[in-house]
Structures are given as structure tokens and as C-alpha cells.
Design a protein around this motif. Structure first.
Motif, PDB file in Angstrom:
ATOM      1  N   VAL A 135       0.836  -1.196   0.000  1.00  0.00           N
ATOM      2  CA  VAL A 135       0.000   0.000   0.000  1.00  0.00           C
ATOM      3  C   VAL A 135       0.869   1.243   0.000  1.00  0.00           C
ATOM      4  O   VAL A 135       0.649   2.168  -0.774  1.00  0.00           O
ATOM      5  N   ASN A 136       1.862   1.272   0.888  1.00  0.00           N
ATOM      6  CA  ASN A 136       2.781   2.404   1.009  1.00  0.00           C
ATOM      7  C   ASN A 136       4.187   1.903   1.264  1.00  0.00           C
ATOM      8  O   ASN A 136       4.370   0.857   1.885  1.00  0.00           O
ATOM      9  N   THR A 137       5.163   2.687   0.816  1.00  0.00           N
ATOM     10  CA  THR A 137       6.564   2.412   1.083  1.00  0.00           C
ATOM     11  C   THR A 137       7.177   3.674   1.669  1.00  0.00           C
ATOM     12  O   THR A 137       6.982   4.774   1.129  1.00  0.00           O
ATOM     13  N   PHE A 138       7.906   3.512   2.773  1.00  0.00           N
ATOM     14  CA  PHE A 138       8.533   4.655   3.430  1.00  0.00           C
ATOM     15  C   PHE A 138      10.007   4.371   3.662  1.00  0.00           C
ATOM     16  O   PHE A 138      10.395   3.229   3.888  1.00  0.00           O
ATOM     17  N   SER A 139      10.799   5.432   3.644  1.00  0.00           N
ATOM     18  CA  SER A 139      12.197   5.319   4.068  1.00  0.00           C
ATOM     19  C   SER A 139      12.219   5.310   5.580  1.00  0.00           C
ATOM     20  O   SER A 139      11.486   6.050   6.220  1.00  0.00           O
ATOM     21  N   LEU A 140      13.077   4.485   6.134  1.00  0.00           N
ATOM     22  CA  LEU A 140      13.154   4.366   7.583  1.00  0.00           C
ATOM     23  C   LEU A 140      14.614   4.538   8.000  1.00  0.00           C
ATOM     24  O   LEU A 140      15.515   3.966   7.397  1.00  0.00           O
ATOM     25  N   LYS A 141      14.824   5.347   9.016  1.00  0.00           N
ATOM     26  CA  LYS A 141      16.179   5.588   9.515  1.00  0.00           C
ATOM     27  C   LYS A 141      16.196   5.359  11.019  1.00  0.00           C
ATOM     28  O   LYS A 141      15.406   5.940  11.745  1.00  0.00           O
ATOM     29  N   HIS A 142      17.117   4.495  11.469  1.00  0.00           N
ATOM     30  CA  HIS A 142      17.249   4.168  12.884  1.00  0.00           C
ATOM     31  C   HIS A 142      18.210   5.112  13.584  1.00  0.00           C
ATOM     32  O   HIS A 142      19.215   5.530  13.021  1.00  0.00           O
ATOM     33  N   HIS A 143      17.872   5.416  14.829  1.00  0.00           N
ATOM     34  CA  HIS A 143      18.751   6.130  15.751  1.00  0.00           C
ATOM     35  C   HIS A 143      18.760   5.317  17.032  1.00  0.00           C
ATOM     36  O   HIS A 143      18.110   4.284  17.126  1.00  0.00           O
ATOM     37  N   ASP A 144      19.447   5.772  18.039  1.00  0.00           N
ATOM     38  CA  ASP A 144      19.501   5.049  19.304  1.00  0.00           C
ATOM     39  C   ASP A 144      18.172   5.203  20.050  1.00  0.00           C
ATOM     40  O   ASP A 144      17.885   6.259  20.582  1.00  0.00           O
ATOM     41  N   GLY A 145      17.345   4.150  20.057  1.00  0.00           N
ATOM     42  CA  GLY A 145      16.063   4.174  20.755  1.00  0.00           C
ATOM     43  C   GLY A 145      14.925   4.812  19.989  1.00  0.00           C
ATOM     44  O   GLY A 145      13.810   4.913  20.500  1.00  0.00           O
TER      45      GLY A 145
END
Length: 168
Positions: free
Chosen positions: A109-119
Motif C-alpha cells: 500500500v505504502n513504502t517509506f524510508s526508515l532511519k534508525h537512531h539510538d532508541g
């Protein structure tokens, strides 16, 4: 004289063998260290399973408090308004992309960019960023979804967390 040359050659060969062994040991330790560092980065990047709440939203100026629980296949959302709604959606997380799925997980349905940080992690769209912060504690959405607590018990804890995070 011959014995001294032979003895010298033996010492030189022993030194060469020891140095070669030390160099190989250093290389193996270095490869092991790099491998461990890469494994820990990958592990952190993929860690999305758990309880989260929206801590920042640059898409909407006024937004409702929301908690999410990612169980590995489904993501469950609980919003404060309108009327405290619980809903779920299939998802997949690969690389730096988060996919929301429907039709028995066959269609995206949707695609998003995801970026991890600490917590935390950020979902990036063309319109802005939504940041989720990891939740710890009890009486969370995962407890509600897995029938470990009642909706009333969850609702009370949810309201407390909502107030604690500046939502009324």
C-alpha cells in the motif's frame, strides 16, 4: 663455521614463522572485529519489533498521540482520537524501507524510508518525518494485543503515558 650458519638459518626461519603466525593472528582478529561490528550494525538497523510512540511529527502541526506495536508481521496502532481506535496493518521491513501491506500481505500500500537512531526510528515521506521512540514498561499495546491485559487497564496506562508525553 658450518654449524653457525645452519644455526643462524634455523633462528631466522623460526623468526619468520613466528612473525607470519603473528601477522595471520592479527588479520584473523581484525576480520573477526569487523565482522562483529557489521553484525551489530545490522542487528540494530533491523530491530523494529516492539512498542513505540510518536515523539515527533513534522507532517502535521497538530497530531494525536499514538502508540504502535510491531510484532514482526503486523503493526498495531492505538490513537488517542477519535475515540481511542485500535487498528492493524501488515508490514515488511527490508534494508531502509518499511512497506505497509494488504491483501494477505501480497500488495504494498505504502513504502517509506526508515532511519534508525539510538532508541528511535524515523519514517520519512515527501511531506516530512514521523519519529517513533521505543517504549519500555508494562501495560503496553503488545500486552493488549496478546490478551495479557484488559482494554480498560491498557486505556488507563495509555492515558498516563499520553499526559506524560505532553498530550491532553
Amino acid at each position: 663455521m658450518q654449524e653457525k650458519k645452519s644455526g643462524g638459518r634455523i633462528r631466522i626461519n623460526q623468526i619468520k614463522i613466528m612473525m607470519t603466525s603473528q601477522i595471520l593472528l592479527i588479520m584473523l582478529l581484525s576480520l573477526n572485529l569487523v565482522s562483529c561490528l557489521n553484525a551489530s550494525r545490522v542487528g540494530q538497523k533491523k530491530e523494529i519489533v516492539g512498542n513505540w510512540f510518536i515523539s515527533k511529527n513534522t507532517i502535521l502541526e497538530n497530531y494525536y498521540y499514538q502508540e504502535a506495536y510491531f510484532d514482526g508481521k503486523e503493526v498495531y496502532f492505538f490513537t488517542s482520537q477519535p475515540n481511542q481506535i485500535l487498528f492493524s496493518n501488515g508490514y515488511a521491513y527490508e534494508g531502509d524501507k518499511l512497506y505497509f501491506l494488504t491483501n494477505e500481505r501480497k500488495d504494498t500500500v505504502n513504502t517509506f524510508s526508515l532511519k534508525h537512531h539510538d532508541g528511535t526510528f524515523e519514517i520519512k515521506t515527501d511531506n516530512g518525518v514521523i519519529e517513533y521512540t521505543r517504549m519500555m514498561g508494562d501495560k503496553t499495546l503488545s500486552d493488549l494485543v496478546t490478551d495479557q491485559i484488559s482494554k480498560e487497564s491498557f486505556g488507563e496506562a495509555f492515558s498516563e503515558r499520553m499526559k506524560k508525553n505532553g498530550f491532553y
